[in-house]
Design a protein around this motif. Structure first.
Motif, short mmCIF file in Angstrom:
data_model
loop_
_atom_site.label_atom_id
_atom_site.label_comp_id
_atom_site.label_asym_id
_atom_site.label_seq_id
_atom_site.Cartn_x
_atom_site.Cartn_y
_atom_site.Cartn_z
N LEU A 1 0.86 -1.18 0.00
CA LEU A 1 0.00 0.00 0.00
C LEU A 1 0.90 1.23 0.00
N VAL A 2 0.65 2.17 -0.92
CA VAL A 2 1.52 3.35 -1.01
C VAL A 2 0.72 4.52 -1.55
N GLY A 3 1.06 5.70 -1.09
CA GLY A 3 0.44 6.91 -1.61
C GLY A 3 0.95 7.22 -3.00
N ALA A 4 0.09 7.79 -3.84
CA ALA A 4 0.47 8.09 -5.22
C ALA A 4 1.64 9.07 -5.28
N GLY A 5 1.66 10.05 -4.39
CA GLY A 5 2.75 11.01 -4.38
C GLY A 5 4.09 10.36 -4.09
N THR A 6 4.10 9.46 -3.13
CA THR A 6 5.33 8.73 -2.80
C THR A 6 5.75 7.84 -3.96
N ALA A 7 4.79 7.11 -4.54
CA ALA A 7 5.11 6.23 -5.67
C ALA A 7 5.68 7.03 -6.83
N ARG A 8 5.14 8.22 -7.06
CA ARG A 8 5.60 9.07 -8.17
C ARG A 8 6.99 9.62 -7.86
N ALA A 9 7.17 10.19 -6.67
CA ALA A 9 8.44 10.83 -6.32
C ALA A 9 9.58 9.83 -6.25
N GLU A 10 9.29 8.63 -5.73
CA GLU A 10 10.35 7.64 -5.52
C GLU A 10 10.55 6.71 -6.72
N GLN B 1 3.83 -8.73 -5.69
CA GLN B 1 2.53 -8.84 -5.04
C GLN B 1 1.62 -7.70 -5.50
N PRO B 2 0.33 -7.76 -5.19
CA PRO B 2 -0.57 -6.66 -5.53
C PRO B 2 -0.09 -5.34 -4.90
N MET B 3 -0.19 -4.27 -5.68
CA MET B 3 0.15 -2.93 -5.19
C MET B 3 -1.08 -2.05 -5.28
N ILE B 4 -1.44 -1.45 -4.17
CA ILE B 4 -2.58 -0.55 -4.12
C ILE B 4 -2.03 0.86 -3.94
N VAL B 5 -2.30 1.72 -4.91
CA VAL B 5 -1.81 3.09 -4.90
C VAL B 5 -2.99 3.99 -4.53
N VAL B 6 -2.82 4.77 -3.47
CA VAL B 6 -3.89 5.63 -2.98
C VAL B 6 -3.66 7.05 -3.50
N GLY B 7 -4.60 7.54 -4.29
CA GLY B 7 -4.47 8.89 -4.84
C GLY B 7 -5.36 9.09 -6.04
N ARG B 8 -5.05 10.13 -6.80
CA ARG B 8 -5.90 10.50 -7.94
C ARG B 8 -5.41 9.93 -9.26
N SER B 9 -4.11 9.67 -9.36
CA SER B 9 -3.59 9.14 -10.63
C SER B 9 -2.35 8.31 -10.37
N LEU B 10 -2.13 7.34 -11.26
CA LEU B 10 -0.94 6.50 -11.16
C LEU B 10 0.27 7.22 -11.74
N PRO B 11 1.44 6.98 -11.17
CA PRO B 11 2.64 7.48 -11.83
C PRO B 11 2.85 6.73 -13.14
#
Length: 198
Positions: A64-73, A80-90
């Motif tokens: 589980l990860v925030g979209a901002g973190t996934a984008r920045a990092e 495994q399944p990844m659930i991105v919390v936010g408005r858009s995927l990186p």
């Protein structure tokens, strides 16, 4: 690595308990910064942190990860399944198998998200941040354990801390489960106290 509090190896200390469990893994500098001067956690982590990070991620049922973190990092697909919390995927995750985008919503939405993962049989969920998502999960009352790394360096400036946003009145009490030291890096596991009676 030497264990200061707790018993066993890193693998034993970070083994998942039976049943549904949400762990959050965060790093900060000794002066409390959740990111380096470049705005990334990668500039403050080190080999000791990577050992625990890899252990937690590789043994989790879902990430589980925030979209901002996934984008920045620069997150990419994981096994495994990844659930991105936010408005858009990186862009690095668009069309990747096993990646889901869900709206952050409020505490109720986050509670339903986590319990929905458990209902799918994804009992061991690791959240890798960021600070805004951690605040929401804590307000939602779904965090069982917080794994922290304190890196032995000072960053200064006005960067974010590991929690960014309001919490419940009085804060969230924790109890220390284990503490490991490696070349000045402190790796701790904290249990959220309100869940101890669950």
């Amino acid at each position: 690595m030497r264990t200061l509090i707790g018993d066993g190896s890193v693998d034993e200390l970070y083994a998942w308990p039976d049943g549904p469990w949400l762990r959050v893994n965060m790093i900060s500098s000794a002066d409390g910064a959740a990111q380096g001067a470049d705005g990334l956690t990668g500039s403050i982590n080190n080999e000791a942190d990577k050992v625990v990070f890899d252990r937690l991620r590789s043994t989790a049922d879902a990430l589980l990860v925030g979209a901002g973190t996934a984008r920045a990092e620069g997150y990419g697909p994981v096994p495994q399944p990844m659930i991105v919390v936010g408005r858009s995927l990186p862009p690095t995750l668009e069309g990747a198998p096993g990646v889901r985008l869900v709206s952050g919503g409020n505490e109720q939405a986050l509670r339903e998200l986590v319990h929905g993962l458990y209902a799918e049989g994804l009992d061991h969920v690791i959240c890798e941040g960021g600070p805004t998502l951690l605040a929401g999960l804590l307000r939602a009352g779904v965090v069982e354990e917080l794994c922290t790394t304190v890196a032995p360096l000072l960053v200064g400036g006005g960067g974010k801390r590991i929690v960014d946003g309001p919490l419940v009145a009085g804060g969230v009490p924790l109890t220390l489960s284990s503490l490991v030291e490696a070349d000045g890096t402190l790796l701790a596991r904290w249990r959220v106290v309100r869940h101890l009676a669950d």
